[in-house]
Scaffold this motif. Structure first.
Motif, short mmCIF file in Angstrom:
data_model
loop_
_atom_site.label_atom_id
_atom_site.label_comp_id
_atom_site.label_asym_id
_atom_site.label_seq_id
_atom_site.Cartn_x
_atom_site.Cartn_y
_atom_site.Cartn_z
N UNK A 112 13.70 16.57 114.50
CA UNK A 112 14.07 15.16 114.39
C UNK A 112 13.56 14.52 113.09
N UNK A 113 12.54 15.14 112.48
CA UNK A 113 11.93 14.57 111.27
C UNK A 113 11.94 15.59 110.12
N UNK A 114 12.91 16.45 110.11
CA UNK A 114 12.90 17.57 109.17
C UNK A 114 12.95 17.12 107.72
N UNK A 115 13.53 15.94 107.46
CA UNK A 115 13.61 15.46 106.09
C UNK A 115 12.27 14.96 105.57
N UNK A 116 11.24 14.95 106.43
CA UNK A 116 9.89 14.53 106.01
C UNK A 116 8.89 15.67 106.11
N UNK A 117 9.38 16.88 106.29
CA UNK A 117 8.51 18.04 106.51
C UNK A 117 8.60 19.04 105.36
N UNK A 147 10.88 25.02 101.94
CA UNK A 147 11.78 23.87 101.85
C UNK A 147 10.96 22.59 101.95
N UNK A 148 11.06 21.75 100.93
CA UNK A 148 10.38 20.45 100.91
C UNK A 148 11.40 19.40 101.31
N UNK A 149 11.25 18.88 102.53
CA UNK A 149 12.25 18.01 103.13
C UNK A 149 12.72 16.86 102.27
N UNK A 150 11.81 16.06 101.69
CA UNK A 150 12.26 14.88 100.94
C UNK A 150 13.13 15.20 99.74
N UNK A 151 13.04 16.43 99.20
CA UNK A 151 13.84 16.77 98.03
C UNK A 151 14.99 17.71 98.36
N UNK A 152 15.20 18.01 99.65
CA UNK A 152 16.25 18.95 100.05
C UNK A 152 17.58 18.23 100.24
N UNK A 153 18.67 18.97 100.08
CA UNK A 153 20.00 18.42 100.33
C UNK A 153 20.30 18.47 101.82
N UNK A 154 21.34 17.77 102.24
CA UNK A 154 21.73 17.77 103.65
C UNK A 154 22.10 19.19 104.10
N UNK A 155 22.77 19.93 103.23
CA UNK A 155 23.14 21.30 103.59
C UNK A 155 21.90 22.16 103.78
N UNK A 156 20.93 22.01 102.89
CA UNK A 156 19.69 22.79 103.00
C UNK A 156 18.94 22.43 104.29
N UNK A 157 18.91 21.16 104.63
CA UNK A 157 18.24 20.73 105.85
C UNK A 157 18.93 21.30 107.09
N UNK A 213 8.23 21.12 122.38
CA UNK A 213 8.09 19.72 122.02
C UNK A 213 7.84 19.54 120.53
N UNK A 214 6.99 20.40 119.96
CA UNK A 214 6.73 20.29 118.52
C UNK A 214 7.96 20.66 117.71
N UNK A 215 8.70 21.66 118.17
CA UNK A 215 9.93 22.03 117.48
C UNK A 215 10.92 20.87 117.49
N UNK A 216 11.04 20.21 118.63
CA UNK A 216 11.97 19.08 118.72
C UNK A 216 11.55 17.95 117.78
N UNK A 217 10.24 17.71 117.69
CA UNK A 217 9.75 16.66 116.79
C UNK A 217 10.06 17.00 115.33
#
Length: 550
Positions: free
Chosen positions: A375-380, A394-404, A368-372
């Motif tokens: 779903x919110x990887x760009x904020x993690x 990896x800092x989500x807010x500054x990562x590219x789509x490819x990196x995410x 469940x935590x992995x799924x969360x």
């Protein structure tokens, strides 16, 4: 202390009030300005800095760099020796607030000591399911070879560096525990001396807690852990060698403690003792403050190709004839996947509530935590559990789509190897830029603690690291970060942990018998260079904001 943009102010109109915070629109909350928390002291510092102006600050920066270079106060980055960037504006912490941090750090170390003694002993914490057995035994830093090996006074964590940050709510929270070979304390002492030399005006009228006694405290703690029946312990600092980026610190601490700095080739094991080659013949060694990773420490038990360690060393430690500081196997306690259980350790072993909270951390082995997180990887912030120095983060807010996308695939494939945390909007502090202007930059703090078996003493202030690029949360020296002198104000209240009055007489420590290097076995220089550079503590001077890697 903030303004809408990060544009430098004109040198002739320099005011601290016009400094700015890097754009953080993607981060939660507003970062706390550290200088705004210290009242009159902040006003005085602001007045001094404004009086110097940009030109004056650039002149002081030149004097700082020249002094650091002359003194050899450097670290190695990309194969180049360079001064560790020291900002001219100190970070200031009120006395009452420091007492809370100090107590929280000491509490955390006591709990981690108990955890290590347990996990390498009866393992009741695993039987009672406080932490999953598979999480501990799958840690790359859990060494079964360390089972039953301890120092005579029971201390495994002689030195610790606990990384804390102030969040947007103004609370100090713990990002990471470093109980293997934490680096950076030499810069705490040198930052104070350097800033007092190049900007003495800042210190006028200030009452500050001293940092100068750290080497003496460390030596006391090491001597206290010596094998029984040794009235004059021989203490040495074991370094990977000059190719290690933290070698300056190894030499600094050995010099300030008045003990020998040795490499593995200067030591050998015989007759259940560790011996040092010296100009006066072989001499026994009782305590080794080692700055070599576990994997390289003893080629008999760990990496067989190690040229940095001492064959048979762990066997002598098991026999109780030498003390290794810090203990082998401590890395399981600062594994990032184990970090989230430290508050439970405090309750389990100490019967207390944690004085310092953790940052919220997601266990990616939980579906469940992995799924969360996915779903919110760009904020993690995603961190490898065995990483250090900010590498692999990896800092989500500054990562590219490819990196995410790549990160999502990596954590899905190996969830034990990663943790996720929300991005912490680190507090900021006024920082002098290259052109003499001043802007807000994000900071963290690494308090250092020394455990002598009777008390855990916390060095007042510790190492403040600062992210120098605008908007960056990365404070690692290896990735563009610098440091600040950290002031703890002295309000006249006795410290919570004064120098103890011991029940035993103080131990004398035998000092300085220079190793006779030409008697040491020769090793291929290339292998020494490569292995020295691989050490965990060669990368732990900094951390990623939102990642306190050692």
């Amino acid at each position: 202390m903030t303004s809408p943009s990060d544009a430098p102010v004109h040198p002739d109109q320099l005011t601290i009030g016009s400094v700015v915070s890097a754009p953080v629109s993607t981060l939660p909350g507003t970062p706390v300005d550290e200088m705004s928390l210290v009242g009159d002291v902040g006003v005085v510092l602001t007045s001094v800095l404004e009086g110097l102006g940009a030109t004056g600050l650039m002149q002081r920066a030149e004097a700082r760099d020249a002094y650091l270079d002359r003194q050899g106060i450097t670290f190695t980055l990309s194969g180049r020796e360079r001064p560790l960037p020291l900002d001219l504006v100190p970070r200031v912490i009120e006395a009452a607030e420091w007492r809370q941090v100090e107590a929280g750090v000491a509490q955390r170390i006591r709990a981690l000591e108990a955890f290590l003694a347990d996990v390498y002993g009866p393992a009741e914490v695993l039987s009672d399911r406080i932490v999953p057995r598979r999480l501990v035994t799958s840690s790359p830093h859990f060494h079964r070879e360390a089972h039953g090996v301890t120092s005579p006074n029971g201390v495994r964590i002689h030195v610790a560096g606990i990384d804390v940050v102030r969040d947007a709510a103004g609370r100090f929270v713990v990002l990471e525990d470093n109980v293997r070979c934490p680096s950076g304390v030499s810069y705490v002492l040198e930052n104070r001396r350097t800033l007092a030399l190049v900007l003495p005006e800042l210190f006028a009228g200030q009452r500050l807690r001293s940092v100068a006694e750290y080497p003496e405290r460390l030596l006391d703690a090491l001597a206290a852990s010596a094998p029984p029946g040794v009235p004059t312990p021989v203490v040495v600092v074991l370094t990977p060698g000059v190719h290690n980026s933290a070698h300056y610190e190894h030499a600094f601490l050995a010099r300030r403690m008045g003990v020998e700095l040795v490499e593995g080739r200067d030591l050998f094991c015989s007759d259940d003792r560790v011996w040092m080659r010296t100009t006066q013949g072989r001499r026994p060694v009782d305590v080794i403050y080692r700055r070599i990773d576990d994997d390289f420490l003893d080629p008999v038990h760990f990496r067989h190709d190690s040229v940095l360690g001492v064959p048979g060393l762990l066997g002598v430690a098991r026999a109780g004839r030498v003390t290794l500081a810090n203990a082998v196997g401590n890395g399981v306690a600062d594994d990032k996947a184990v970090y989230r259980y430290v508050p439970d350790f405090i309750r389990y072993y100490l019967g207390e509530e944690p004085l310092l909270d953790n940052v919220e951390t997601y266990d990616l082995q939980d579906a469940d935590q992995l799924a969360f997180v996915l779903a919110n990887i760009d904020r993690m912030v995603l961190k490898p559990t065995d990483g250090s120095g900010g590498y692999g983060i990896l800092v989500g807010p500054s990562a590219t789509d490819i990196q995410l996308t790549e990160a999502a695939a990596a954590i899905s494939a190996s969830p034990r190897s990663w943790i996720a945390q929300p991005v912490v909007n680190l507090s900021t502090s006024p920082t002098v830029l290259d052109d003499g202007s001043i802007a807000q930059r994000h900071v963290d703090l690494r308090p250092f603690a020394v455990n002598d078996g009777e008390k855990v003493w916390v060095l007042p202030g510790g190492l403040t690291r600062v992210a120098l690029p605008a908007g960056s949360l990365v404070v690692n020296s290896s990735q563009g970060g610098g440091s600040k002198d950290t002031w703890v104000l002295d309000d006249g209240v006795a410290p919570a942990m004064p120098r103890p009055t011991r029940s035993r007489p103080p131990l004398a420590v035998e000092r300085r018998h220079a190793p006779l290097r030409h008697e040491a076995p020769e090793t291929a220089p290339t292998r020494i260079h490569q292995q020295a550079a691989q050490q965990q503590q060669s990368r732990d001077i900094g951390l990623v904001g939102g990642d306190p890697s050692c």
